[in-house]
Motif scaffolding. Structure first.
Motif, short mmCIF file in Angstrom:
data_model
loop_
_atom_site.label_atom_id
_atom_site.label_comp_id
_atom_site.label_asym_id
_atom_site.label_seq_id
_atom_site.Cartn_x
_atom_site.Cartn_y
_atom_site.Cartn_z
N THR B 268 39.32 16.85 45.14
CA THR B 268 40.49 17.64 45.51
C THR B 268 40.77 17.53 47.00
O THR B 268 39.93 17.90 47.81
N PRO B 269 41.93 16.99 47.37
CA PRO B 269 42.20 16.76 48.79
C PRO B 269 42.33 18.06 49.57
O PRO B 269 42.86 19.05 49.06
N ALA B 270 41.83 18.04 50.79
CA ALA B 270 41.99 19.16 51.72
C ALA B 270 41.83 18.61 53.12
O ALA B 270 40.89 17.85 53.38
N GLY B 271 42.74 18.95 54.01
CA GLY B 271 42.67 18.46 55.38
C GLY B 271 42.61 16.95 55.42
O GLY B 271 43.37 16.27 54.74
N GLU B 272 41.69 16.41 56.21
CA GLU B 272 41.54 14.96 56.33
C GLU B 272 40.76 14.39 55.15
O GLU B 272 40.72 13.17 54.97
N GLY B 273 40.08 15.25 54.43
CA GLY B 273 39.21 14.74 53.36
C GLY B 273 39.37 15.54 52.08
O GLY B 273 40.48 15.66 51.56
N SER B 274 38.27 16.09 51.61
CA SER B 274 38.30 16.83 50.35
C SER B 274 37.79 18.25 50.57
O SER B 274 37.28 18.57 51.64
N VAL B 275 37.93 19.06 49.53
CA VAL B 275 37.41 20.44 49.60
C VAL B 275 35.91 20.42 49.92
O VAL B 275 35.39 21.27 50.63
N TRP B 276 35.23 19.41 49.39
CA TRP B 276 33.78 19.31 49.59
C TRP B 276 33.41 19.08 51.07
O TRP B 276 32.29 19.36 51.49
N ASP B 277 34.35 18.55 51.85
CA ASP B 277 34.08 18.33 53.27
C ASP B 277 34.16 19.62 54.08
O ASP B 277 33.77 19.64 55.25
N ASP B 278 34.62 20.67 53.43
CA ASP B 278 34.71 21.96 54.12
C ASP B 278 33.32 22.62 54.09
O ASP B 278 32.79 22.97 53.05
N ALA B 279 32.75 22.74 55.30
CA ALA B 279 31.36 23.21 55.39
C ALA B 279 31.20 24.62 54.81
O ALA B 279 30.17 24.94 54.22
N ALA B 280 32.22 25.46 54.98
CA ALA B 280 32.11 26.83 54.47
C ALA B 280 32.05 26.83 52.94
O ALA B 280 31.24 27.54 52.34
#
Lengths: 384, 400
Positions: B268-280
């Motif tokens: 699932t895209p988010a920001g520059e990458g994916s939701v999984w790239d979101d550390a929180a």
């Protein structure tokens, strides 16, 4: 799949529990021990040695008992229940692990018998102010000089550093401050010229020290585990230490939960024992859940303490996260359920709470280890 | 201590895993894994495949189709079943009414019902809760008055799961209104085709039809359908609810769902990458994973203890499985909802009006994530709410 102790482990547990109950059952005695030089009791330490606890992790060929992480877990749970002050963790867990995993035969032959006899105290001097929890962040330098090294730098929060006869010092022999390679571990005589030790009692009455190394000479024979290859050794030693701290936390939480239950059953308000109130009952149950989950992860940490680095890292960090969270919850709730008495220096509950809080911060807090679990890709097998 | 399985246990695990992955239709496992509704036909198909292998009712007495497995084998079977997204054999059948009939029923009842229960030839519903009897189940009011060879049953049951598929219902009914609460209750088997039985759907907040109200208006039930002794029904219900604890932590299902959270977050895209790239986000997922690992080990401690003692030594850890297991099921359903983000708004509509409200198919998974999140609030309510579980542990384990 088996979670029972062997007969030998049960015997060990019984004898350790008896010793700790005998020497620490009366909480006043702990205060007396804390006022002795170095902040712990030489007499109790001799009892540890007489019972063979100082021989626990060493191979039988070196006069040891050949115990592994499970035996350490058994002792550390008792240490946690008793809130003991003696340098078991620094000497027989961390120090012994460094010697066992990184020591030369000569180093072991010299030092192990003295440790077993209760005559030699070790301390792991790895922490530095700027490093926070990163084992690889080492600014202390090891400069080559002649056929040895000269060490300069500052080490912080060294557990039992002011009682140690030998320090295990991490120092940078090559590379940049935060490189994982280029770290070397040294066995340094605590009385060597240039070693300055400032010891004091921490929040939990456990002794720690700030240590300055000023042109301290260390021979080539002082190197533990090979030049520039200290990081992986240090990481493994610390992982073994975290598994032991997990067990200590479980012991402390177990005792604190029992103390709280006793209080709920005896303290009366509104004409009844306060344990009749549902709001407090549910809190006590939640404490039990946190404790049992912590116990499960303490077992996992012990079982994985000597596994391959990748698996070990995830399991140990996962255990530390859960232990930390349980420790905070159980500690806070215990104080709350006790009410005012829990706030006093005189009563034991607060001391468990403080020790649990300090355990949280030792070798990595919750956020630090959560990030490590994440980096390791988690703890569970992937769906194939 | 040893966390590992023996070679025999590993061979057994591989055998059940292989069977689940090859014998159960992939489409059924996919639906279950993605939280889509598994139809009545899917449930029947899956259970019959298991039953043909002798694996629909492993905990039953061997004489009635159970397996002579060790507690560890039972544990492995259920974990693998859940982890591989095989729908669990209908619990009302195999974990509830079946064991009660096997333990307390007469021979005629065993012969008549047990094989059909195992094969899902009969679909059973559970008639326990009433509008006025939820957590306080023993205050139930549905009456059964003896009249010759029959009981005349009048009253109302509610939250009756999948009663719309059921042709039989096992009920707790009051046969002695004078007796103390728990003492006047009997365990009755009722054919839902009997005149006077009416089922009305209750649509839950996820928009689905999973539970029902069941009304009984002068329903004639043959006395032969009484299980065990009259007025002993509460004992049988307690026996049944103990059975319900089987696999209650649902570690295997939550593991599979968490793996799905990771997979979806990575896609699932988010920001520059994916939701999984979101550390929180990742931190929260990892926290759930760590708690789940701890629960798995806690469950293993309970199972190992059962294996040693034959279930005679109660382990205090067993009582926390329901509480912690339901909390983690809910946590993971939240993570999936959050991974879906704004897409979770997509709602496919009520089953009772199929096709009336249909967003794009590509958003279906996200809508399901929200529906399952809503639906999973139930897991800390049913089977004895978590607050009731706290009361039980407080009394039975902590002695408060």
């Amino acid at each position: 799949m088996d979670f029972d102790l062997t007969e030998e482990q049960s015997l060990l547990k019984d004898s350790v529990d008896r010793l700790i109950e005998d020497r620490y059952g009366d909480f006043e005695r702990r205060n007396a021990y804390a006022r002795e030089p170095g902040g712990w009791s030489r007499a109790v330490w001799r009892d540890f040695a007489a019972l063979g606890l100082t021989a626990l992790p060493f191979e039988e060929s070196t006069g040891g008992i050949g115990g592994g992480p499970l035996e350490t877990m058994i002792v550390m749970e008792a240490v946690g229940r008793g809130l003991t002050l003696e340098p078991f963790f620094s000497t027989v867990v961390l120090g012994a692990a460094a010697l066992r995993l990184g020591g030369t035969e000569e180093q072991r032959e010299t030092l192990v018998p003295q440790i077993i006899a209760g005559e030699l105290i070790l301390a792991l001097a790895q922490g530095e102010r700027q490093a926070r929890y990163d084992l690889f962040d080492v600014a202390t330098t090891a400069r080559e000089s002649g056929d040895g090294f000269v060490l300069d730098g500052h080490k912080t929060m060294v557990i039992h550093g002011d009682s140690a006869d030998r320090l295990i010092v991490s120092a940078r022999s090559s590379g940049g401050r935060r490189d994982k390679s280029g770290i070397t571990l040294f066995l340094v005589d605590a009385r060597a010229p240039g070693v300055e030790i400032h010891g004091y009692a921490g929040q939990d009455a456990q002794r720690v020290a700030e240590i300055t190394l000023n042109g301290v000479k260390a021979g080539a024979d002082a190197v533990l585990g090979g030049r520039d290859r200290g990081h992986d050794l240090l990481e493994h030693v610390v992982d073994i230490g975290i598994a032991a701290l997990a067990a200590e936390a479980v012991g402390a939480m177990d005792a604190l939960h029992a103390l709280t239950l006793d209080y709920l059953k005896t303290r009366k308000q509104f004409g009844v024992a306060i344990g009749n109130f549902q709001a407090l009952q549910h809190r006590a149950v939640d404490m039990m859940i946190a404790l049992e989950q912590a116990r499960s992860m303490s077992v996992l940490a012990a079982m994985m303490a000597n596994a391959g680095a990748r698996e070990r890292r995830a399991a140990i960090s996962g255990a530390k996260v859960l232990i930390n969270r349980s420790a905070r919850f159980v500690g806070q709730q215990a104080i709350q359920l006790h009410g005012g008495i829990g706030m006093t220096m005189e009563y034991k509950a607060g001391h468990y709470f403080k020790r649990l809080t300090m355990i949280e911060a030792l070798f990595g807090d919750t956020d630090h280890h959560l990030a490590k679990v994440s980096d390791a890709g988690g703890l569970l097998e992937e769906v194939a | 201590m040893d966390l590992r399985f023996t070679d025999d246990e590993i061979a057994f695990r591989n055998e059940v895993r292989h069977f689940f992955r090859t014998a159960i239709p992939a489409e059924i496992r996919r639906k279950f894994s993605e939280g889509e509704e598994v139809s009545r036909e899917d449930m029947v198909t899956s259970q019959r495949i298991l039953n043909a292998k002798g694996w629909a009712t492993p905990r039953w007495p061997v004489a009635w189709g159970g397996q002579d497995w060790t507690p560890i084998q039972h544990y492995i079977y259920l974990e693998e079943l859940q982890f591989n997204s095989v729908p669990q054999p209908l619990q009302f059948n195999v974990d509830m009414v079946g064991p009660v009939i096997a333990a307390f029923g007469n021979d005629a009842q065993k012969r008549q019902f047990l094989p059909r229960i195992a094969n899902l030839d009969d679909w059973w519903a559970q008639g326990f809760s009433e509008p006025g009897a939820g957590s306080d189940l023993a205050s139930l009011k549905t009456r059964a008055i003896r009249d010759g060879g029959h009981y005349i049953v009048t009253g109302q049951k509610t939250w009756t799961t999948l009663a719309q598929y059921a042709n039989w219902i096992f009920c707790l009914v009051r046969t002695d209104p004078e007796a103390k609460k728990q003492m006047g209750i009997s365990f009755l088997l009722i054919d839902m085709a009997t005149p006077g039985v009416v089922v009305r759907p209750i649509i839950t907040i996820d928009g689905r039809h999973e539970v029902n109200e069941v009304f009984f208006d002068d329903v004639k039930v043959p006395v032969a359908n009484l299980v065990g002794e009259e007025n002993r029904g509460w004992d049988y219900a307690k026996f049944l609810l103990a059975n319900e604890r089987t696999g209650i932590a649902r570690v295997g299902i939550t593991k599979q769902r968490l793996a799905r959270v990771k997979e979806i977050a990575r896609q699932t895209p988010a920001g520059e990458g994916s939701v999984w790239d979101d550390a929180a986000f990742r931190s929260r997922a990892m926290l759930a994973e760590i708690e789940l690992k701890a629960l798995e080990l806690t469950q293993m401690r309970v199972v190992a203890e059962q294996a040693k003692s034959g279930g005679n030594r109660p382990n205090p850890a067993s009582s926390i499985l329901k509480i912690k297991g339901s909390e983690l099921q809910q946590t993971v359903s939240e993570l999936l909802l959050e991974a879906a983000g704004p897409n979770a708004l997509a709602f496919r509509g009520y089953d009772v009006e199929p096709g009336s409200n249909d967003p794009l198919a590509e958003l279906a998974w996200a809508g399901l994530a929200a529906q399952n999140y809503f639906n999973y609030r139930k897991v800390s309510i049913y089977g004895g709410s978590n607050e009731i579980q706290h009361n039980i542990i407080s009394k039975a384990v902590l002695g408060l």
